[in-house]
Design an enzyme around this catalytic site. Structure first.
Site, PDB file in Angstrom:
ATOM      1  N   SER A 169       0.858  -1.188   0.000  1.00 40.69           N
ATOM      2  CA  SER A 169       0.000   0.000   0.000  1.00 40.69           C
ATOM      3  C   SER A 169       0.889   1.230   0.000  1.00 40.69           C
ATOM      4  O   SER A 169       2.005   1.204   0.537  1.00 40.69           O
ATOM      5  CB  SER A 169      -0.890   0.017   1.248  1.00 40.69           C
ATOM      6  N   TYR A 182      -2.423  -0.851   9.838  1.00 37.17           N
ATOM      7  CA  TYR A 182      -2.392  -1.221   8.423  1.00 37.17           C
ATOM      8  C   TYR A 182      -1.109  -0.740   7.770  1.00 37.17           C
ATOM      9  O   TYR A 182      -0.418  -1.506   7.080  1.00 37.17           O
ATOM     10  CB  TYR A 182      -3.609  -0.617   7.725  1.00 37.17           C
TER      11      TYR A 182
END
Length: 286
Positions: A169, A182
């Site tokens: 990401s 995350y």
């Protein structure tokens, strides 16, 4: 030359039989007939990666812990006569991963392509985050990548071939409020994949990373609500120190899947330990 014909300096565009312009695309090689293991294949980016690789001729082993969602995704691809087989497994369970990889090799053949697309997201400020959220995110996003890569690498090394891509990401490289678990887990998986690429380079095995930004997937909809407002993501949020998207659009899963397909193809044969950001410029990454 008649006056209605284009000059040699002005070539005619390619046309199909119905006289529409034909899309010119680079043809990827080195994927056809290869066995590709794709985790997180029940939905979102993982499902689209499975579709894209199958369309390129790979024999896809689609894995996910969501048995019902995986069955639905595989049925859709099978209805299109694409070579995909579903395997229910939890990447956070090392024994289940070892069994998964052995089953794929026994039933479908040696794995030449691995795409780590399984992922979970829990949002919230660090001061309010329960232990279980931190643990769950790392168990899939970091531990799961390690378990699957280890099992596959052990089999790729004697064969001296293979390509591995981890879907990370852009949050791995850019701090995000309320996304600490995350972002940290994706940073861990990205750096792990770089280190793995260094270790496997002697065997001709390439390891790369694809780092998406905001992508219209069930994960994004779960975070923002079912009615995703692209305008808010595109504009960014100065109060949250979040830059907008310079290309002025959300990514679609296909955008990410096609980047993955390129990195596992022969056309990327001299690319390894690379992190390809697919985020419309949102991370201002250099």
């Amino acid at each position: 030359m008649t006056r209605n014909e284009p000059s040699p300096a002005e070539p005619r565009p390619s046309r199909t039989t119905d006289d529409r312009p034909r899309e010119i695309m680079m043809e990827l090689s080195g994927i056809e007939s290869k066995v590709a293991l794709v985790t997180g294949a029940a939905q979102g980016i993982g499902a689209e990666v499975a579709r894209t690789l199958a369309n390129a001729g790979a024999h896809v082993a689609a894995a996910d812990r969501n048995a019902e969602g995986l069955a639905t995704a595989v049925a859709k691809l099978a209805a299109e006569s694409l070579p995909v087989r579903g395997h229910t497994a939890d990447v956070a369970d090392s024994e289940a991963v070892e069994a998964l990889v052995q089953r794929v090799e026994d039933e479908q053949g040696p794995i030449d392509i691995l795409v780590n697309a399984a992922g979970v997201l829990r949002v919230g400020r660090v001061a309010d985050m329960p232990d279980r959220h931190w643990s769950e995110v790392f168990s899939v996003n970091a531990d799961g990548v390690f378990y699957v890569c280890r099992a596959v690498a052990r089999r790729m090394i004697p064969r001296r071939r293979g390509a591995i891509v981890t879907v990370a990401s852009n949050a791995a490289g850019v701090p995000r409020t309320e996304m600490a678990a995350y972002a940290a887990s994706k940073a861990a998986s990205a750096q792990f994949t770089r280190c793995l690429g260094l270790e496997l380079a002697d065997y001709g095995i390439r390891c790369n990373i694809v780092s998406p930004g905001s992508t219209d997937t069930p994960m994004l909809r779960a975070m923002l609500g079912e009615q995703v407002d692209p305008a808010s993501a595109i504009a960014g949020s100065p109060a949250a120190y979040r830059v907008g998207i310079p290309l002025r659009k959300l990514a679609q899963p296909r955008d990410v899947a096609e980047a993955v397909a390129f990195l596992v193809s022969d056309q990327a044969g001299h690319i390894t330990i690379h992190d390809l950001y697919v985020d419309g410029g949102a991370a201002l990454h250099v």
